[in-house]
Write an enzyme that holds these catalytic residues in place. Sequence first.
Site, PDB file in Angstrom:
ATOM      1  CG  MET A 171      48.518  27.696 106.507  1.00 15.91           C
ATOM      2  SD  MET A 171      49.496  28.344 105.154  1.00 15.91           S
ATOM      3  CE  MET A 171      48.467  27.949 103.739  1.00 15.91           C
ATOM      4  CG  MET A 194      53.132  22.025  98.679  1.00 15.73           C
ATOM      5  SD  MET A 194      51.591  22.270  97.792  1.00 15.73           S
ATOM      6  CE  MET A 194      51.341  24.028  98.042  1.00 15.73           C
ATOM      7  N   GLY A 245      48.139  23.284 100.413  1.00 14.88           N
ATOM      8  CA  GLY A 245      48.243  22.280  99.369  1.00 14.88           C
ATOM      9  C   GLY A 245      48.077  22.816  97.956  1.00 14.88           C
ATOM     10  CG  PHE A 246      45.713  22.318  95.953  1.00 19.15           C
ATOM     11  CD1 PHE A 246      46.295  21.618  94.901  1.00 19.15           C
ATOM     12  CD2 PHE A 246      45.184  21.597  97.018  1.00 19.15           C
ATOM     13  CE1 PHE A 246      46.333  20.231  94.907  1.00 19.15           C
ATOM     14  CE2 PHE A 246      45.219  20.209  97.036  1.00 19.15           C
ATOM     15  CZ  PHE A 246      45.805  19.522  95.965  1.00 19.15           C
ATOM     16  N   GLY A 247      47.300  26.524  95.373  1.00 16.78           N
ATOM     17  CA  GLY A 247      47.050  27.944  95.175  1.00 16.78           C
ATOM     18  C   GLY A 247      45.626  28.150  94.678  1.00 16.78           C
ATOM     19  N   GLY A 248      45.205  29.399  94.673  1.00 20.47           N
ATOM     20  CA  GLY A 248      43.927  29.755  94.061  1.00 20.47           C
ATOM     21  C   GLY A 248      42.695  29.407  94.862  1.00 20.47           C
ATOM     22  CG  HIS A 281      55.333  32.267 100.286  1.00 22.15           C
ATOM     23  ND1 HIS A 281      55.543  32.290 101.655  1.00 22.15           N
ATOM     24  CD2 HIS A 281      54.482  31.230 100.058  1.00 22.15           C
ATOM     25  CE1 HIS A 281      54.840  31.322 102.223  1.00 22.15           C
ATOM     26  NE2 HIS A 281      54.192  30.660 101.276  1.00 22.15           N
ATOM     27  CG  MET A 324      52.815  23.468 103.346  1.00 19.50           C
ATOM     28  SD  MET A 324      51.927  24.225 101.966  1.00 19.50           S
ATOM     29  CE  MET A 324      53.285  25.022 101.128  1.00 19.50           C
ATOM     30  CG  HIS A 359      54.645  27.600 103.639  1.00 22.52           C
ATOM     31  ND1 HIS A 359      53.402  27.887 103.105  1.00 22.52           N
ATOM     32  CD2 HIS A 359      54.408  26.778 104.699  1.00 22.52           C
ATOM     33  CE1 HIS A 359      52.471  27.259 103.791  1.00 22.52           C
ATOM     34  NE2 HIS A 359      53.045  26.573 104.760  1.00 22.52           N
ATOM     35  CB  SER A 362      52.855  32.072  96.665  1.00 22.00           C
ATOM     36  OG  SER A 362      52.953  30.698  96.315  1.00 22.00           O
ATOM     37  N   GLY A 395      49.671  34.547  95.765  1.00 24.51           N
ATOM     38  CA  GLY A 395      50.130  33.764  94.614  1.00 24.51           C
ATOM     39  C   GLY A 395      49.346  34.102  93.366  1.00 24.51           C
ATOM     40  CB  SER A 396      46.082  32.847  92.116  1.00 22.43           C
ATOM     41  OG  SER A 396      45.398  33.029  93.330  1.00 22.43           O
ATOM     42  CG  ASP A 407      50.461  31.152 102.366  1.00 25.25           C
ATOM     43  OD1 ASP A 407      49.970  31.443 101.263  1.00 25.25           O
ATOM     44  OD2 ASP A 407      51.310  30.246 102.525  1.00 25.25           O
ATOM     45  N   GLY A 408      47.157  32.632 101.717  1.00 30.40           N
ATOM     46  CA  GLY A 408      46.041  31.925 101.090  1.00 30.40           C
ATOM     47  C   GLY A 408      44.857  32.810 100.790  1.00 30.40           C
ATOM     48  N   GLY A 409      44.550  32.956  99.514  1.00 32.04           N
ATOM     49  CA  GLY A 409      43.362  33.721  99.120  1.00 32.04           C
ATOM     50  C   GLY A 409      43.466  35.210  99.350  1.00 32.04           C
TER      51      GLY A 409
HETATM   52  C1  DX5 Z   1      49.024  27.058  99.818  1.00 30.30           C
HETATM   53  C2  DX5 Z   1      50.308  27.848  99.729  1.00 30.30           C
HETATM   54  C3  DX5 Z   1      50.120  29.277  99.378  1.00 30.30           C
HETATM   55  C4  DX5 Z   1      49.497  29.496  98.052  1.00 30.30           C
HETATM   56  C5  DX5 Z   1      48.882  30.848  97.996  1.00 30.30           C
HETATM   57  O1  DX5 Z   1      49.266  25.819 100.369  1.00 30.30           O
HETATM   58  O2  DX5 Z   1      50.994  27.800 100.958  1.00 30.30           O
HETATM   59  O3  DX5 Z   1      51.337  29.985  99.489  1.00 30.30           O
HETATM   60  O4  DX5 Z   1      50.393  29.380  97.002  1.00 30.30           O
HETATM   61  O5  DX5 Z   1      48.231  30.982  96.775  1.00 30.30           O
HETATM   62  P1  DX5 Z   1      47.002  31.952  96.595  1.00 30.30           P
HETATM   63  O6  DX5 Z   1      47.465  33.331  96.915  1.00 30.30           O
HETATM   64  O7  DX5 Z   1      46.641  31.774  95.166  1.00 30.30           O
HETATM   65  O8  DX5 Z   1      45.921  31.488  97.537  1.00 30.30           O
HETATM   66 ZN    ZN Z   2      52.704  29.170 101.370  1.00 29.64          ZN
END
Ligand code: DX5
Ligand code: ZN
Length: 241
Positions: free
Chosen positions: A151, A51, A156-159, A47, A82, A80, A22, A215-216, A193-195
């Site tokens: 999800m 948003m 909404g946020f990475g990390g 990815h 959102m 993706h 991501s 992502g992170s 997707d996520g964490g």
């Molecule tokens: C969250 C995003 C994810 C996010 C994943 O709303 O859809 O794609 O960037 O980031 P990580 O891998 O850091 O959770």
């Molecule tokens: Zn995503």
Amino acid sequence: MPSEAPNTMSTPQAATARIAPSILSADFARLGEEVRNVVDAGADWIHFDVMDNHYVPNLTIGPMVCAAIRPHVQAPIDVHLMVEPVDALVPQFAKAGADIITFHPEASRHVDRTLSLIRDNGCKAGLVFNPATSLSYMDYVMDKLDVVLLMSVNPGFGGQSFIPSTLDKLRQARARIERWTQEGGQPILLEVDGGVKVDNIAEIRAAGADTFVAGSAIFGKPDYRAVITALRAQIAIGQAS
Ligand code: DX5
Ligand code: ZN
């Protein structure tokens, strides 16, 4: 279209796992270089998190940025959305070079129509399920799905941290998809997707995911290749379990 589109696969479970970094966690000031580097490091897809500060409480990037990175990589761009509403952005992202477009069913008043719109624009189509969204949205649109994205954080946020109940939901989604393909339906990828991290991707794979957004975990480290290699090694362990 990408050289490696979801529909070219025999079955999702048998297919090679895909890693989709991501770019939400990439350096936006060097985005072209970042996507080239991460694909060179072994990423399968890019990815692309969109948003709108309405459906989710954050504001990111749109079709112009998608068009800007498109010439930098051959890899499929996995958009993706959102955003709410969804439909107006579909042709814009298709024109900007998106290969896969996924959206949240709560954000579209006519889910079936939006899925058709995505395919009519030449892209693969998918639904995204928030942690508390029921998989029943799949029930009457299985034939229009190329991807199901679960999800494992609230969007909404990475990390953020992986929500453990996603593992059970992945098993349920995998069972639905297997039933569908065994009855002759088209392949459907199961993305998460996520964490997603090196230390949890094995159990996520074992629960049925075949496509992994991170992502992170990737952009937060200096050596993208080392992380992607470690993710793949853990995927192999999860696949064997
Ligand atoms: C969250 C995003 C994810 C996010 C994943 O709303 O859809 O794609 O960037 O980031 P990580 O891998 O850091 O959770
Ligand atoms: Zn995503």
